[in-house]
Design a protein around this motif. Structure first.
Motif, PDB file in Angstrom:
ATOM      1  N   GLY A   1       0.662  -1.235  -0.034  1.00 38.02           N
ATOM      2  CA  GLY A   1       0.370   0.375  -0.271  1.00 38.02           C
ATOM      3  C   GLY A   1       0.309   0.961  -0.171  1.00 38.02           C
ATOM      4  N   ALA A   2       2.005   1.607   0.376  1.00 37.41           N
ATOM      5  CA  ALA A   2       3.232   2.328   0.988  1.00 37.41           C
ATOM      6  C   ALA A   2       4.476   1.968   1.053  1.00 37.41           C
ATOM      7  CB  ALA A   2       2.381   3.598   1.457  1.00 37.41           C
ATOM      8  N   TYR A   3       5.324   2.668   0.451  1.00 38.60           N
ATOM      9  CA  TYR A   3       6.626   2.454   0.674  1.00 38.60           C
ATOM     10  C   TYR A   3       7.189   3.193   0.690  1.00 38.60           C
ATOM     11  CZ  TYR A   3       7.681   1.182  -3.877  1.00 38.60           C
ATOM     12  OH  TYR A   3       7.203   1.199  -5.736  1.00 38.60           O
ATOM     13  N   VAL A   4       8.933   3.015   0.957  1.00 39.58           N
ATOM     14  CA  VAL A   4       9.789   3.975   0.451  1.00 39.58           C
ATOM     15  C   VAL A   4      10.835   3.498  -1.078  1.00 39.58           C
ATOM     16  CG1 VAL A   4      12.296   4.966   1.571  1.00 39.58           C
ATOM     17  CG2 VAL A   4       9.859   4.093   3.063  1.00 39.58           C
ATOM     18  N   ILE A   5      10.771   4.422  -1.872  1.00 42.03           N
ATOM     19  CA  ILE A   5      11.360   4.230  -2.978  1.00 42.03           C
ATOM     20  C   ILE A   5      12.305   5.103  -2.907  1.00 42.03           C
ATOM     21  CG2 ILE A   5       9.777   6.828  -4.178  1.00 42.03           C
ATOM     22  CD1 ILE A   5       9.241   3.921  -6.359  1.00 42.03           C
ATOM     23  N   SER A   6      12.500   6.316  -2.555  1.00 43.72           N
ATOM     24  CA  SER A   6      14.418   6.363  -2.654  1.00 43.72           C
ATOM     25  C   SER A   6      14.168   7.563  -1.204  1.00 43.72           C
ATOM     26  CB  SER A   6      13.750   7.881  -3.463  1.00 43.72           C
ATOM     27  OG  SER A   6      14.911   8.295  -3.860  1.00 43.72           O
TER      28      SER A   6
END
Length: 167
Positions: free
Chosen positions: A87-92
């Motif tokens: 659903g959400a995550y750290v991409i950078s």
């Protein structure tokens, strides 16, 4: 009704606004997200789109809304099917152990947030707040950006023009 319906919505952004304000969903994302038992998936690139399709076709009781863009989006380093399904995550991630700020974005605005991060790093600027970026109404983002944060969102329907027109 617990039916595994798949809804595909396009024109997720003001980035392709030649058809006018009827194709600018500033209120639709808030409505979909507020609807119980609906998976709302707004992918940032092809990898996340594949994850959204996987979620839709494997769901046995939950409708899924895939909110897609007409724009050509870059394939983002760090995007992940597995993480997108969370659903959400750290991409950078931050280069610091404790970041000075957090940029939050969904869909076609993720690449813009990554570009902003790159520019802030290059200029050595410290961002001390959370900023949510989305071409939709700011409804719901307050709980994520906190009291010191800000939202860069739509306040009204936009004007109709080709994407390369800046004014």
């Amino acid at each position: 009704m617990k039916l595994p319906m798949t809804y595909v919505l396009t024109h997720d952004s003001i980035g392709v606004g030649e058809d006018g304000p009827t194709h600018e969903p500033i209120e639709q994302l808030a409505m979909l997200r507020a609807t119980p038992n609906v998976n709302v998936f707004r992918p940032a690139d092809a990898t996340e789109t594949a994850a959204g399709w996987y979620l839709a076709v494997t769901s046995s009781q939950t409708p899924t809304a895939l909110v897609l863009t007409r724009r050509n989006l870059p394939q983002l380093p760090g995007s992940s099917k597995r993480d997108a399904l969370k659903g959400a995550y750290v991409i950078s991630d931050s280069e610091k152990a404790t970041p000075d700020g957090i940029l939050i974005a969904t869909g076609s605005e993720v690449s813009l947030a990554i570009e902003a991060q790159t520019r802030l790093r290059a200029e050595g600027l410290d961002v001390r707040a959370r900023v949510a970026v989305e071409a939709a109404k700011d409804f719901g983002w307050g709980s994520y950006v906190g009291l010191d944060g800000a939202t860069l969102t739509m306040k009204s329907f936009g004007a109709s023009a080709p994407a390369d027109i800046k004014n």
